[in-house]
Scaffold this motif. Sequence first.
Motif, PDB file in Angstrom:
ATOM      1  N   ALA A  91       0.832  -1.204   0.000  1.00  0.00           N
ATOM      2  CA  ALA A  91       0.000   0.000   0.000  1.00  0.00           C
ATOM      3  C   ALA A  91       0.871   1.259   0.000  1.00  0.00           C
ATOM      4  O   ALA A  91       0.579   2.237  -0.697  1.00  0.00           O
ATOM      5  CB  ALA A  91      -0.928  -0.007   1.218  1.00  0.00           C
ATOM      6  N   GLY A  92       1.951   1.215   0.775  1.00  0.00           N
ATOM      7  CA  GLY A  92       2.865   2.357   0.802  1.00  0.00           C
ATOM      8  C   GLY A  92       3.519   2.598  -0.541  1.00  0.00           C
ATOM      9  O   GLY A  92       3.654   3.745  -0.986  1.00  0.00           O
ATOM     10  N   VAL A 145       2.283   1.746  -3.487  1.00  0.00           N
ATOM     11  CA  VAL A 145       1.272   2.246  -4.422  1.00  0.00           C
ATOM     12  C   VAL A 145       1.038   3.740  -4.226  1.00  0.00           C
ATOM     13  O   VAL A 145       1.011   4.517  -5.184  1.00  0.00           O
ATOM     14  CB  VAL A 145      -0.051   1.465  -4.241  1.00  0.00           C
ATOM     15  N   LEU A 146       0.891   4.167  -2.970  1.00  0.00           N
ATOM     16  CA  LEU A 146       0.667   5.587  -2.692  1.00  0.00           C
ATOM     17  C   LEU A 146       1.875   6.424  -3.116  1.00  0.00           C
ATOM     18  O   LEU A 146       1.727   7.490  -3.735  1.00  0.00           O
ATOM     19  CB  LEU A 146       0.390   5.787  -1.204  1.00  0.00           C
ATOM     20  N   ALA A 147       3.066   5.932  -2.784  1.00  0.00           N
ATOM     21  CA  ALA A 147       4.279   6.670  -3.139  1.00  0.00           C
ATOM     22  C   ALA A 147       4.422   6.784  -4.652  1.00  0.00           C
ATOM     23  O   ALA A 147       4.791   7.846  -5.175  1.00  0.00           O
ATOM     24  CB  ALA A 147       5.504   5.984  -2.543  1.00  0.00           C
ATOM     25  N   ARG A 176       2.067   6.778  -6.856  1.00  0.00           N
ATOM     26  CA  ARG A 176       1.070   7.738  -7.372  1.00  0.00           C
ATOM     27  C   ARG A 176       1.592   9.161  -7.243  1.00  0.00           C
ATOM     28  O   ARG A 176       1.485   9.975  -8.172  1.00  0.00           O
ATOM     29  CB  ARG A 176      -0.240   7.571  -6.592  1.00  0.00           C
ATOM     30  N   PHE A 177       2.165   9.493  -6.090  1.00  0.00           N
ATOM     31  CA  PHE A 177       2.701  10.835  -5.886  1.00  0.00           C
ATOM     32  C   PHE A 177       3.936  11.078  -6.746  1.00  0.00           C
ATOM     33  O   PHE A 177       4.171  12.192  -7.218  1.00  0.00           O
ATOM     34  CB  PHE A 177       3.034  11.049  -4.416  1.00  0.00           C
ATOM     35  N   SER A 223       2.765  11.928 -10.407  1.00  0.00           N
ATOM     36  CA  SER A 223       2.177  13.273 -10.505  1.00  0.00           C
ATOM     37  C   SER A 223       3.222  14.354 -10.255  1.00  0.00           C
ATOM     38  O   SER A 223       3.252  15.376 -10.949  1.00  0.00           O
ATOM     39  CB  SER A 223       1.024  13.411  -9.504  1.00  0.00           C
TER      40      SER A 223
END
Length: 269
Positions: free
Chosen positions: A139-140, A142-144, A146-147, A150
């Motif tokens: 999960a970490g 995936v979030l990282a 994504r950022f 962008s």
Amino acid sequence: MLTSTPEIIVALFSVLQGTPGISIGDILGSNVFNVGAVLGILGMLGYLKTCCTDLLVELTDILFITSLIPLLLVIFNYPPLRSFAIAAPIIGAILLATFVINIYLMAKKRTPRVSVNRTAPIGEQSRKKVFAVLILSVAGVVLAARFVVSSGFNIAVTLGAPPILIGAKVIAIGTSLPELTVDLTAVRRGRVQLAIGDIIGSNLTNLTLVLGIVLLTSPFAVDMTILTEILPFLLITTIIFWRFLTKGGVSQVGGIILIMTYILFQAIL
């Protein structure tokens, strides 16, 4: 494959966001960083002086041959061949086929038996803890990722730089930190071949599975000038490593040469 998870997630988000150049730069730049910086640091620290085995040389040969496949992207960019719009998907399919073939051949390799201590079985509580850590880690990532995509796109827009350049010079360092940390830990525990195998396997996964997916699922629109500058360093670092490996291992001088090659890559690109 596990240490290539950041590259895989970044590729998925970059394709969904319509900026495949970020992922392509990340893939190639990460491979240059893995060999030039990570193996260079391990060699400079003296961990790779005697690491050569027939299997590692064979895997490095496969890595070099696989590294030649992206050159087809440059070849199909020349005016006489530029009309072949299906070039990128075809190359993507070739890379994915190479990934499957490599996995099949590696699975058939006979490895020596390893004695495992089964006197202390893993308890139910330990299993739950392992799965919980795994889920949180993914999960970490995936979030990282994504950022990262962008932010990388915003940096490219702000600086007026091609996304592939930001991917190769900046994002690639971040997505290669798992290889650096894992392999430093491995060599400190005496698992030198595990560390080298991780670098070779990660680079193969990036070039075949990840790049293959990007080329198949997204329109190919990147700065070919930048691409032609990245690919030579990808081949040069692999050749330097292969040369020292066939001589028995990477000396401290060899490690410094690899690091200097990566510094030159950052300076020229």
